[in-house]
Design a protein around this motif. Structure first.
Motif, mmCIF file in Angstrom:
data_model
loop_
_atom_site.group_PDB
_atom_site.id
_atom_site.type_symbol
_atom_site.label_atom_id
_atom_site.label_comp_id
_atom_site.label_asym_id
_atom_site.label_seq_id
_atom_site.Cartn_x
_atom_site.Cartn_y
_atom_site.Cartn_z
ATOM 1 N N GLU A 230 17.273 -3.301 -14.411
ATOM 2 C CA GLU A 230 16.823 -3.702 -15.741
ATOM 3 C C GLU A 230 15.351 -3.388 -15.954
ATOM 4 N N LEU A 231 14.584 -3.460 -14.902
ATOM 5 C CA LEU A 231 13.153 -3.152 -14.956
ATOM 6 C C LEU A 231 12.876 -1.663 -14.799
ATOM 7 N N GLY A 232 13.920 -0.842 -14.694
ATOM 8 C CA GLY A 232 13.755 0.605 -14.601
ATOM 9 C C GLY A 232 13.343 1.104 -13.245
ATOM 10 N N MET A 233 13.691 0.349 -12.192
ATOM 11 C CA MET A 233 13.265 0.724 -10.847
ATOM 12 C C MET A 233 14.455 1.045 -9.954
ATOM 13 N N GLU A 234 14.207 1.943 -9.010
ATOM 14 C CA GLU A 234 15.181 2.284 -7.990
ATOM 15 C C GLU A 234 14.783 1.622 -6.670
ATOM 16 N N PRO A 235 15.754 1.171 -5.886
ATOM 17 C CA PRO A 235 15.445 0.536 -4.609
ATOM 18 C C PRO A 235 15.326 1.546 -3.468
ATOM 19 N N LEU A 236 14.299 1.413 -2.675
ATOM 20 C CA LEU A 236 14.107 2.304 -1.531
ATOM 21 C C LEU A 236 13.878 1.491 -0.272
ATOM 22 N N ALA A 237 14.636 1.770 0.752
ATOM 23 C CA ALA A 237 14.463 1.123 2.046
ATOM 24 C C ALA A 237 13.755 2.089 2.995
ATOM 25 N N TRP A 238 14.289 2.288 4.184
ATOM 26 C CA TRP A 238 13.624 3.157 5.158
ATOM 27 C C TRP A 238 14.613 3.529 6.248
ATOM 28 N N THR A 239 14.269 4.552 7.016
ATOM 29 C CA THR A 239 15.043 4.921 8.198
ATOM 30 C C THR A 239 14.256 4.739 9.487
ATOM 31 N N ILE A 240 12.931 4.753 9.398
ATOM 32 C CA ILE A 240 12.090 4.550 10.584
ATOM 33 C C ILE A 240 11.239 3.306 10.382
ATOM 34 N N ASP A 241 11.466 2.309 11.184
ATOM 35 C CA ASP A 241 10.672 1.084 11.135
ATOM 36 C C ASP A 241 9.660 1.125 12.273
ATOM 37 N N THR A 242 8.392 1.185 11.930
ATOM 38 C CA THR A 242 7.366 1.245 12.975
ATOM 39 C C THR A 242 7.196 -0.085 13.705
ATOM 40 N N LEU A 243 7.713 -1.164 13.106
ATOM 41 C CA LEU A 243 7.532 -2.498 13.671
ATOM 42 C C LEU A 243 6.057 -2.805 13.914
ATOM 43 N N ASP A 244 5.201 -2.223 13.064
ATOM 44 C CA ASP A 244 3.765 -2.408 13.267
ATOM 45 C C ASP A 244 3.313 -3.838 13.054
ATOM 46 N N TRP A 245 4.129 -4.631 12.339
ATOM 47 C CA TRP A 245 3.763 -6.037 12.138
ATOM 48 C C TRP A 245 3.724 -6.810 13.452
ATOM 49 N N ARG A 246 4.402 -6.281 14.451
ATOM 50 C CA ARG A 246 4.386 -6.925 15.759
ATOM 51 C C ARG A 246 3.145 -6.569 16.564
ATOM 52 N N GLU A 247 2.353 -5.607 16.063
ATOM 53 C CA GLU A 247 1.177 -5.111 16.777
ATOM 54 C C GLU A 247 1.571 -4.683 18.193
ATOM 55 N N PRO A 248 2.514 -3.741 18.308
ATOM 56 C CA PRO A 248 3.021 -3.331 19.618
ATOM 57 C C PRO A 248 2.107 -2.390 20.379
ATOM 58 N N GLY A 249 1.036 -1.931 19.738
ATOM 59 C CA GLY A 249 0.145 -0.942 20.333
ATOM 60 C C GLY A 249 0.235 0.359 19.562
ATOM 61 N N THR A 250 -0.888 1.024 19.434
ATOM 62 C CA THR A 250 -0.939 2.266 18.664
ATOM 63 C C THR A 250 0.036 3.308 19.197
ATOM 64 N N GLY A 251 0.089 3.474 20.500
ATOM 65 C CA GLY A 251 0.965 4.476 21.097
ATOM 66 C C GLY A 251 2.430 4.217 20.790
ATOM 67 N N GLU A 252 2.832 2.953 20.807
ATOM 68 C CA GLU A 252 4.225 2.615 20.530
ATOM 69 C C GLU A 252 4.588 2.929 19.089
ATOM 70 N N ILE A 253 3.683 2.675 18.160
ATOM 71 C CA ILE A 253 3.928 2.991 16.752
ATOM 72 C C ILE A 253 4.059 4.500 16.578
ATOM 73 N N VAL A 254 3.170 5.250 17.210
ATOM 74 C CA VAL A 254 3.224 6.710 17.138
ATOM 75 C C VAL A 254 4.561 7.217 17.679
ATOM 76 N N SER A 255 4.987 6.693 18.813
ATOM 77 C CA SER A 255 6.245 7.127 19.417
ATOM 78 C C SER A 255 7.429 6.844 18.511
ATOM 79 N N ARG A 256 7.452 5.693 17.879
ATOM 80 C CA ARG A 256 8.571 5.354 17.000
ATOM 81 C C ARG A 256 8.680 6.349 15.845
ATOM 82 N N VAL A 257 7.540 6.739 15.285
ATOM 83 C CA VAL A 257 7.567 7.687 14.170
ATOM 84 C C VAL A 257 8.000 9.066 14.645
ATOM 85 N N LEU A 258 7.398 9.559 15.707
ATOM 86 C CA LEU A 258 7.714 10.913 16.177
ATOM 87 C C LEU A 258 9.132 11.005 16.734
#
Length: 302
Positions: A230-258
């Motif tokens: 109704e507001l003219g918006m489309e919903p978008l989710a994701w396929t790669i979750d970096t889980l960065d909210w957990r603060e797992p470490g920079t290297g772990e976030i990089v690995s999840r994306v790559l």
């Protein structure tokens, strides 16, 4: 809290290439009341015054932005007309009913952008935050790429210049509700308030409303799909979750994306809601790596 994951006890028609709308379907996630965005889905088939703008009342206090103890955007005074805001079909070419483009009501969010070829979409939730968003923008600017920012209305109202900077750089601004609540727990009027108030403040600041939205925690339901449409918006989710909210470490976030990189992938990261220094540092590493690998970093056409 798990910023865009369920707790454990947990734009118009889509304006990317027409082929994407016609051909892309997503993994079946919808149930009668709930749709949960999974961590890694099965392979899918091919200038406003914030006080005047206000925001919806919180149902159970403000939600944290990225962890159980992190304080999220604060909800402000309820907007009495938010429920009626833009709840009309969007039109593509004036008032001719034969050319009216009505956003369809989805049964599940889009997970990826398969029609974009060897491209990926980077998304950032919860901001804008003056501590981290400027650094994210600098990195994206350095590599001349565009991303999507799903903003919370309260944060947008408090940091209007930063929201303008996001838009001025050519990034897509999406709707992430006003106060980051658990949507399936809300009444229909509260969902309208959360989404409508955020669309309103974004339009007041930028001149146009968001055409995309994302449910906090990846928690969608039938009402949210209906109101988003109704507001003219489309919903978008994701396929790669970096889980960065957990603060797992920079290297772990990089690995999840790559490790998760593939054509059409959508990456979930955060630029607010807690200490996002690891998210910024990881972006500085994985973005050039993706580009060297031949990926284009792009956004849906507006």
């Amino acid at each position: 809290m798990e910023k865009d994951q369920m707790p454990r006890s947990r734009r118009s028609v889509l304006r990317i290439a027409a082929a994407c709308v016609g051909a892309a379907t997503v993994a079946p996630l919808f149930s009668t009341e709930w749709t949960r965005t999974p961590n890694r889905p099965e392979a899918p088939v091919a200038a406003a015054d914030p006080k005047a703008a206000g925001g919806p009342a919180s149902a159970g206090g403000p939600q944290g932005a990225a962890g159980p103890q992190a304080a999220g955007p604060q909800a402000s005074a309820r907007v009495t007309n938010a429920s009626a805001y833009r709840l009309q079909p969007m039109t593509a070419f004036g008032s001719n009913p034969l050319t009216r483009a009505v956003t369809p009501v989805r049964k599940e969010p889009f997970l990826n952008m398969p029609a974009l070829g060897r491209s990926m979409v980077l998304t950032f939730d919860d901001g804008p935050d003056p501590r981290y968003t400027p650094d994210v923008l600098k990195i994206l600017r350095k590599h001349d790429v565009r991303a999507m920012f799903f903003v919370c209305g309260g944060m947008a109202a408090d940091h209007q210049d930063l929201l303008r900077e996001i838009a001025d750089d050519g990034h897509v601004v999406g709707n992430h509700t006003w106060s980051h609540p658990l949507v399936p727990k809300l009444s229909k009027s509260r969902i309208r308030d959360e989404l409508g108030s955020t669309s309103e403040i974004v339009e007041k600041i930028l001149g146009s409303p968001p055409l995309w939205y994302r449910a906090p925690y990846g928690a969608w339901n039938k009402r949210s799909f209906e109101i988003g449409a109704e507001l003219g918006m489309e919903p978008l989710a994701w396929t790669i979750d970096t889980l960065d909210w957990r603060e797992p470490g920079t290297g772990e976030i990089v690995s999840r994306v790559l490790d998760g990189a593939e054509p059409g992938a959508v990456v979930l990261s955060h630029d607010a809601g807690g200490d996002r220094s690891q998210s910024v540092a990881a972006l500085r590493r994985y973005l050039p790596a993706l580009l060297r690998s031949g990926y284009r970093i792009t956004v849906p056409l507006r």
